[in-house]
Design a protein around this motif. Structure first.
Motif: not given
Length: 220
Positions: A194-209
């Motif tokens: 309930d207190i720790v945020e979780s999410f998925r990441a992806r490759a950026a559309f414009q830069g190398f990140s």
């Protein structure tokens, strides 16, 4: 401040369930120059410095974090080729120290000494936080921890540091290629879900990140 620990999926889930991180042993780190980066000409001095490192190896270890999670190299090298997970911790800056990256190995004179006999605990700490600048992409912060009671796992002795106010879990960032489900993260977090945020990441559309995937429907 927030810093980030990169792990493969298996060990990240274990860390979440057990609410702790494994402490790395000094002589098991992936840089052979760790803690012995002084440029010493004499064989006797080089042997003595290695003995100092060996002594530290028996007594203390480190937990390595990165100041950013967006660098794709970190995901490739430390999170199983983007199949792993990054854990974000809020830390006390005085507990985790910034690594200094250098292009040349320091000499004794750079520390203000002519012989190794004059080396001080402060000098040892400086060596502990000095790395070749080829590693600068890691933007590393290091916490030093005493090795207390170890646990025998898979035939080896391992040491752990529990999550705490000085190393408080704040986010779970699931890598772009990670197969773990949202439900699995929630179950592993338990009371922290309930207190720790979780999410998925992806490759950026414009830069190398690597960036946050704002499409929450992508991650089930």
């Amino acid at each position: 401040m927030l810093v980030f620990r990169f792990l493969n999926e298996k060990y990240a889930i274990r860390a979440l369930r057990e609410k702790r991180l494994r402490i790395s042993r000094i002589e098991e780190l992936n840089d052979e120059f760790e803690f012995i980066g002084l440029a010493l000409k004499g064989r006797k001095d080089r042997k003595a410095l290695r003995e100092i490192r060996s002594h530290l190896h028996q007594k203390s270890g480190i937990i390595c974090m990165s100041e950013r999670w967006s660098n794709p190299l970190l995901w490739a090298h430390y999170a199983d080729n983007l199949r792993g997970i990054a854990l974000a911790f809020e830390i006390a800056p005085t507990r985790f120290h910034q690594v200094k990256y250098v292009s040349k190995r320091p000499k004794l004179l750079d520390l203000g000494h002519r012989t190794l006999d004059g080396i001080t605990p402060a000098d040892i700490k400086q060596l502990m936080l000095t790395k070749f600048d080829a590693w600068a992409y890691e933007e590393e912060r290091r916490g030093f921890f005493e090795l207390r009671e170890g646990e025998t796992i898979s035939g080896g002795t391992h040491f752990f540091e529990p999550f705490s106010d000085q190393m408080a879990l704040r986010q779970v960032i699931v890598g772009p290629r990670c197969s773990v489900k949202r439900r699995e993260i929630s179950e592993a977090l338990g009371d922290l879900s309930d207190i720790v945020e979780s999410f998925r990441a992806r490759a950026a559309f414009q830069g190398f990140s690597i960036v946050r995937n704002r499409n929450e429907n992508i991650w089930k």
